[in-house]
Design a protein around this motif. Sequence first.
Motif, PDB file in Angstrom:
ATOM      1  N   VAL A  40       0.864  -1.185   0.000  1.00 45.22           N
ATOM      2  CA  VAL A  40       0.000   0.000   0.000  1.00 45.22           C
ATOM      3  C   VAL A  40       0.897   1.231   0.000  1.00 45.22           C
ATOM      4  CG1 VAL A  40      -1.787   1.282   1.234  1.00 45.22           C
ATOM      5  CG2 VAL A  40      -1.762  -1.223   1.329  1.00 45.22           C
ATOM      6  N   THR A  41       0.552   2.201  -0.834  1.00 46.17           N
ATOM      7  CA  THR A  41       1.291   3.458  -0.866  1.00 46.17           C
ATOM      8  C   THR A  41       0.333   4.577  -1.247  1.00 46.17           C
ATOM      9  OG1 THR A  41       3.318   4.533  -1.667  1.00 46.17           O
ATOM     10  CG2 THR A  41       2.033   3.282  -3.283  1.00 46.17           C
ATOM     11  N   GLU A  42       0.831   5.809  -1.306  1.00 50.00           N
ATOM     12  CA  GLU A  42       0.022   6.959  -1.708  1.00 50.00           C
ATOM     13  C   GLU A  42       0.541   7.525  -3.015  1.00 50.00           C
ATOM     14  OE1 GLU A  42      -0.250  10.183   1.040  1.00 50.00           O
ATOM     15  OE2 GLU A  42      -1.632   9.125   2.349  1.00 50.00           O
ATOM     16  N   THR A  43      -0.383   8.008  -3.853  1.00 47.92           N
ATOM     17  CA  THR A  43      -0.002   8.716  -5.067  1.00 47.92           C
ATOM     18  C   THR A  43       0.404  10.141  -4.706  1.00 47.92           C
ATOM     19  OG1 THR A  43      -2.215   9.567  -5.487  1.00 47.92           O
ATOM     20  CG2 THR A  43      -1.693   7.376  -6.399  1.00 47.92           C
ATOM     21  N   LEU A  44       0.882  10.885  -5.689  1.00 49.15           N
ATOM     22  CA  LEU A  44       1.233  12.284  -5.446  1.00 49.15           C
ATOM     23  C   LEU A  44       0.003  13.111  -5.074  1.00 49.15           C
ATOM     24  CD1 LEU A  44       3.779  12.861  -8.357  1.00 49.15           C
ATOM     25  CD2 LEU A  44       4.267  12.490  -5.925  1.00 49.15           C
ATOM     26  N   GLU A  45      -1.185  12.613  -5.449  1.00 51.10           N
ATOM     27  CA  GLU A  45      -2.440  13.285  -5.110  1.00 51.10           C
ATOM     28  C   GLU A  45      -2.966  12.829  -3.754  1.00 51.10           C
ATOM     29  OE1 GLU A  45      -2.129  11.473  -8.102  1.00 51.10           O
ATOM     30  OE2 GLU A  45      -1.451  13.244  -9.174  1.00 51.10           O
ATOM     31  N   GLU A  85       4.087   2.213 -11.154  1.00 44.84           N
ATOM     32  CA  GLU A  85       5.381   2.855 -10.999  1.00 44.84           C
ATOM     33  C   GLU A  85       5.459   3.550  -9.645  1.00 44.84           C
ATOM     34  OE1 GLU A  85       8.426   5.789 -13.431  1.00 44.84           O
ATOM     35  OE2 GLU A  85       6.352   5.597 -14.096  1.00 44.84           O
ATOM     36  N   VAL A  86       6.566   3.368  -8.959  1.00 44.94           N
ATOM     37  CA  VAL A  86       6.836   4.053  -7.697  1.00 44.94           C
ATOM     38  C   VAL A  86       8.169   4.766  -7.831  1.00 44.94           C
ATOM     39  CG1 VAL A  86       5.444   2.509  -6.247  1.00 44.94           C
ATOM     40  CG2 VAL A  86       7.831   1.947  -6.701  1.00 44.94           C
ATOM     41  N   LEU A  87       8.476   5.628  -6.898  1.00 48.68           N
ATOM     42  CA  LEU A  87       9.695   6.431  -6.958  1.00 48.68           C
ATOM     43  C   LEU A  87      10.623   6.113  -5.797  1.00 48.68           C
ATOM     44  CD1 LEU A  87       7.970   9.859  -7.721  1.00 48.68           C
ATOM     45  CD2 LEU A  87       9.027   8.291  -9.363  1.00 48.68           C
ATOM     46  N   ALA A  88      11.922   6.222  -6.035  1.00 52.89           N
ATOM     47  CA  ALA A  88      12.890   6.044  -4.960  1.00 52.89           C
ATOM     48  C   ALA A  88      12.582   7.033  -3.854  1.00 52.89           C
ATOM     49  CB  ALA A  88      14.311   6.242  -5.483  1.00 52.89           C
ATOM     50  N   GLY A  89      12.602   6.543  -2.617  1.00 49.98           N
ATOM     51  CA  GLY A  89      12.298   7.373  -1.454  1.00 49.98           C
ATOM     52  C   GLY A  89      10.838   7.330  -1.043  1.00 49.98           C
ATOM     53  N   GLN A  90       9.987   6.774  -1.895  1.00 48.58           N
ATOM     54  CA  GLN A  90       8.553   6.725  -1.608  1.00 48.58           C
ATOM     55  C   GLN A  90       8.258   5.773  -0.455  1.00 48.58           C
ATOM     56  OE1 GLN A  90       6.248   6.183  -5.142  1.00 48.58           O
ATOM     57  NE2 GLN A  90       4.352   5.781  -4.041  1.00 48.58           N
ATOM     58  N   PRO A  91       7.497   6.216   0.543  1.00 46.94           N
ATOM     59  CA  PRO A  91       7.137   5.327   1.648  1.00 46.94           C
ATOM     60  C   PRO A  91       6.034   4.353   1.226  1.00 46.94           C
ATOM     61  CG  PRO A  91       6.184   7.488   1.996  1.00 46.94           C
ATOM     62  CD  PRO A  91       7.021   7.579   0.753  1.00 46.94           C
ATOM     63  N   ARG A 136      10.495   1.889   2.687  1.00 46.48           N
ATOM     64  CA  ARG A 136      10.623   2.905   1.648  1.00 46.48           C
ATOM     65  C   ARG A 136      11.322   2.297   0.446  1.00 46.48           C
ATOM     66  NH1 ARG A 136      15.386   5.598   0.658  1.00 46.48           N
ATOM     67  NH2 ARG A 136      17.093   4.947   1.974  1.00 46.48           N
ATOM     68  N   VAL A 137      11.019   2.824  -0.728  1.00 48.65           N
ATOM     69  CA  VAL A 137      11.635   2.376  -1.977  1.00 48.65           C
ATOM     70  C   VAL A 137      13.057   2.907  -2.022  1.00 48.65           C
ATOM     71  CG1 VAL A 137      11.514   2.543  -4.493  1.00 48.65           C
ATOM     72  CG2 VAL A 137       9.405   2.384  -3.154  1.00 48.65           C
ATOM     73  N   VAL A 138      14.016   2.039  -2.341  1.00 50.51           N
ATOM     74  CA  VAL A 138      15.402   2.495  -2.475  1.00 50.51           C
ATOM     75  C   VAL A 138      15.880   2.487  -3.922  1.00 50.51           C
ATOM     76  CG1 VAL A 138      16.147   1.974  -0.141  1.00 50.51           C
ATOM     77  CG2 VAL A 138      16.322   0.216  -1.867  1.00 50.51           C
ATOM     78  N   ARG A 139      15.260   1.650  -4.778  1.00 47.83           N
ATOM     79  CA  ARG A 139      15.655   1.608  -6.193  1.00 47.83           C
ATOM     80  C   ARG A 139      14.495   1.064  -7.022  1.00 47.83           C
ATOM     81  NH1 ARG A 139      19.337  -2.242  -6.284  1.00 47.83           N
ATOM     82  NH2 ARG A 139      18.194  -3.659  -7.606  1.00 47.83           N
ATOM     83  N   VAL A 140      14.336   1.614  -8.223  1.00 48.51           N
ATOM     84  CA  VAL A 140      13.311   1.147  -9.159  1.00 48.51           C
ATOM     85  C   VAL A 140      13.983   0.892 -10.497  1.00 48.51           C
ATOM     86  CG1 VAL A 140      11.143   1.687 -10.321  1.00 48.51           C
ATOM     87  CG2 VAL A 140      11.557   2.553  -8.000  1.00 48.51           C
TER      88      VAL A 140
END
Length: 95
Positions: A2-7, A32-38, A53-57
């Motif tokens: 589970v994560t959150e979008t930019l919105e 798609e997720v971004l590095a640093g994303q919780p 948290r994401v460290v690499r994609v």
Amino acid sequence: MVTETLEHKSVQEVTQTVTVNAHGGLFKLKMEVLAGQPMTLVNLQTNHEQRCRVVRVEQLPAAEFGVAFEFASPAPEFWSVTVPPANWNAVRSQS
């Protein structure tokens, strides 16, 4: 996962890990997720939740992303994996 979008909308995707360890792991996602994303992982066998948290994609060929992640603190119990004892050796067959 589970994560959150930019919105700030909560999104989730069911996936399977490729590799795991006490500090995190690697899985494939279609989103798609971004590095640093919780994110919050949920072990569907135990219902245990763990923040990470994401460290690499990495973009993969089949419209998927390889996602390396790390836990906020080591959590070896999250995976429910039993590690063999150090003295457990393979027995060679005698031929």
